[in-house]
Design a protein around this motif. Structure first.
Motif, PDB file in Angstrom:
ATOM      1  N   ARG A   1       1.104 -65.787 -18.332  1.00 10.34           N
ATOM      2  CA  ARG A   1       1.329 -66.781 -19.384  1.00 10.34           C
ATOM      3  C   ARG A   1       0.000 -67.344 -19.885  1.00 10.34           C
ATOM      4  O   ARG A   1      -0.193 -67.535 -21.084  1.00 10.34           O
ATOM      5  N   LEU A   2      -0.921 -67.606 -18.978  1.00  8.73           N
ATOM      6  CA  LEU A   2      -2.211 -68.179 -19.370  1.00  8.73           C
ATOM      7  C   LEU A   2      -3.049 -67.223 -20.210  1.00  8.73           C
ATOM      8  O   LEU A   2      -3.856 -67.658 -21.027  1.00  8.73           O
ATOM      9  N   THR A   3      -2.862 -65.938 -20.002  1.00 11.48           N
ATOM     10  CA  THR A   3      -3.727 -64.958 -20.675  1.00 11.48           C
ATOM     11  C   THR A   3      -3.013 -64.149 -21.758  1.00 11.48           C
ATOM     12  O   THR A   3      -3.578 -63.204 -22.289  1.00 11.48           O
ATOM     13  N   ARG A   4      -1.812 -64.540 -22.105  1.00  9.91           N
ATOM     14  CA  ARG A   4      -1.087 -63.766 -23.124  1.00  9.91           C
ATOM     15  C   ARG A   4      -1.766 -63.881 -24.484  1.00  9.91           C
ATOM     16  O   ARG A   4      -2.543 -64.809 -24.737  1.00  9.91           O
ATOM     17  N   ALA A   5      -1.430 -62.979 -25.361  1.00  9.52           N
ATOM     18  CA  ALA A   5      -2.080 -62.895 -26.676  1.00  9.52           C
ATOM     19  C   ALA A   5      -1.456 -63.818 -27.718  1.00  9.52           C
ATOM     20  O   ALA A   5      -2.021 -63.976 -28.797  1.00  9.52           O
ATOM     21  N   THR A   6      -0.338 -64.435 -27.402  1.00 12.24           N
ATOM     22  CA  THR A   6       0.287 -65.338 -28.374  1.00 12.24           C
ATOM     23  C   THR A   6       0.492 -66.705 -27.769  1.00 12.24           C
ATOM     24  O   THR A   6       0.667 -66.860 -26.562  1.00 12.24           O
ATOM     25  N   GLU A   7       0.505 -67.708 -28.644  1.00 18.90           N
ATOM     26  CA  GLU A   7       0.801 -69.089 -28.251  1.00 18.90           C
ATOM     27  C   GLU A   7       1.841 -69.633 -29.228  1.00 18.90           C
ATOM     28  O   GLU A   7       1.706 -69.451 -30.435  1.00 18.90           O
ATOM     29  N   THR A   8       2.851 -70.265 -28.703  1.00 13.77           N
ATOM     30  CA  THR A   8       3.865 -70.905 -29.540  1.00 13.77           C
ATOM     31  C   THR A   8       3.523 -72.378 -29.634  1.00 13.77           C
ATOM     32  O   THR A   8       3.365 -73.048 -28.611  1.00 13.77           O
TER      33      THR A   8
ATOM     34  N   HIS B   1       0.908 -68.264 -32.837  1.00 13.45           N
ATOM     35  CA  HIS B   1      -0.481 -67.899 -33.118  1.00 13.45           C
ATOM     36  C   HIS B   1      -0.823 -66.678 -32.282  1.00 13.45           C
ATOM     37  O   HIS B   1      -0.626 -66.667 -31.064  1.00 13.45           O
ATOM     38  N   THR B   2      -1.314 -65.633 -32.936  1.00 13.51           N
ATOM     39  CA  THR B   2      -1.773 -64.440 -32.231  1.00 13.51           C
ATOM     40  C   THR B   2      -3.281 -64.539 -32.073  1.00 13.51           C
ATOM     41  O   THR B   2      -4.009 -64.636 -33.064  1.00 13.51           O
ATOM     42  N   ALA B   3      -3.723 -64.534 -30.837  1.00  7.77           N
ATOM     43  CA  ALA B   3      -5.149 -64.706 -30.539  1.00  7.77           C
ATOM     44  C   ALA B   3      -5.938 -63.457 -30.920  1.00  7.77           C
ATOM     45  O   ALA B   3      -5.448 -62.336 -30.800  1.00  7.77           O
ATOM     46  N   SER B   4      -7.151 -63.697 -31.338  1.00  8.70           N
ATOM     47  CA  SER B   4      -8.069 -62.588 -31.622  1.00  8.70           C
ATOM     48  C   SER B   4      -8.576 -62.031 -30.296  1.00  8.70           C
ATOM     49  O   SER B   4      -8.410 -62.641 -29.231  1.00  8.70           O
ATOM     50  N   ALA B   5      -9.235 -60.889 -30.361  1.00  3.78           N
ATOM     51  CA  ALA B   5      -9.811 -60.299 -29.143  1.00  3.78           C
ATOM     52  C   ALA B   5     -10.808 -61.257 -28.499  1.00  3.78           C
ATOM     53  O   ALA B   5     -10.851 -61.392 -27.271  1.00  3.78           O
ATOM     54  N   ALA B   6     -11.586 -61.949 -29.309  1.00  2.00           N
ATOM     55  CA  ALA B   6     -12.567 -62.905 -28.775  1.00  2.00           C
ATOM     56  C   ALA B   6     -11.868 -64.082 -28.097  1.00  2.00           C
ATOM     57  O   ALA B   6     -12.318 -64.553 -27.041  1.00  2.00           O
TER      58      ALA B   6
ATOM     59  N   ARG C   1     -12.088 -65.186 -24.128  1.00  2.00           N
ATOM     60  CA  ARG C   1     -12.420 -66.554 -23.678  1.00  2.00           C
ATOM     61  C   ARG C   1     -11.357 -67.083 -22.731  1.00  2.00           C
ATOM     62  O   ARG C   1     -11.674 -67.725 -21.726  1.00  2.00           O
ATOM     63  N   LYS C   2     -10.086 -66.829 -23.033  1.00  2.00           N
ATOM     64  CA  LYS C   2      -9.015 -67.268 -22.137  1.00  2.00           C
ATOM     65  C   LYS C   2      -9.158 -66.601 -20.771  1.00  2.00           C
ATOM     66  O   LYS C   2      -9.032 -67.257 -19.738  1.00  2.00           O
ATOM     67  N   ASN C   3      -9.423 -65.296 -20.766  1.00  2.00           N
ATOM     68  CA  ASN C   3      -9.587 -64.574 -19.501  1.00  2.00           C
ATOM     69  C   ASN C   3     -10.767 -65.107 -18.699  1.00  2.00           C
ATOM     70  O   ASN C   3     -10.671 -65.270 -17.475  1.00  2.00           O
TER      71      ASN C   3
END
Length: 80
Positions: free
Chosen positions: A71-78, A30-35, A39-41
């Motif tokens: 790892r916590l703030t990366r743009a993708t999640e597996t 999953h590639t996270a959106s800018a929003a 939120r993660k940051n």
């Protein structure tokens, strides 16, 4: 008990793509959106005592190393 053993097997096998305990056919990225990234940051930033030094004393250094923060703030999640 069997479920816990299965979880440990999958966790231990995460770096071995040939391990059949890992359901590789179900993996998705999953590639996270800018929003979502924002939120993660913000969520990570709430844990100030774990990401910033509390004082100049070396014993008060941040608990989380840079690689964990990355790892916590990366743009993708597996996910599986």
């Amino acid at each position: 008990m069997a479920e816990l053993a299965r979880r440990r097997t999958v966790s231990a096998a995460r770096h071995r793509p040939s391990d059949h305990a890992v359901p590789w056919t179900r993996v998705r990225v999953h590639t996270a959106s800018a929003a979502e990234i924002e939120r993660k940051n913000r969520a990570v930033a709430e844990f100030r005592s774990q990401i910033h030094p509390l004082s100049q004393d070396p014993r008060d250094a941040p608990i989380l190393p840079p690689w964990v923060l990355a790892r916590l703030t990366r743009a993708t999640e597996t996910v599986f």
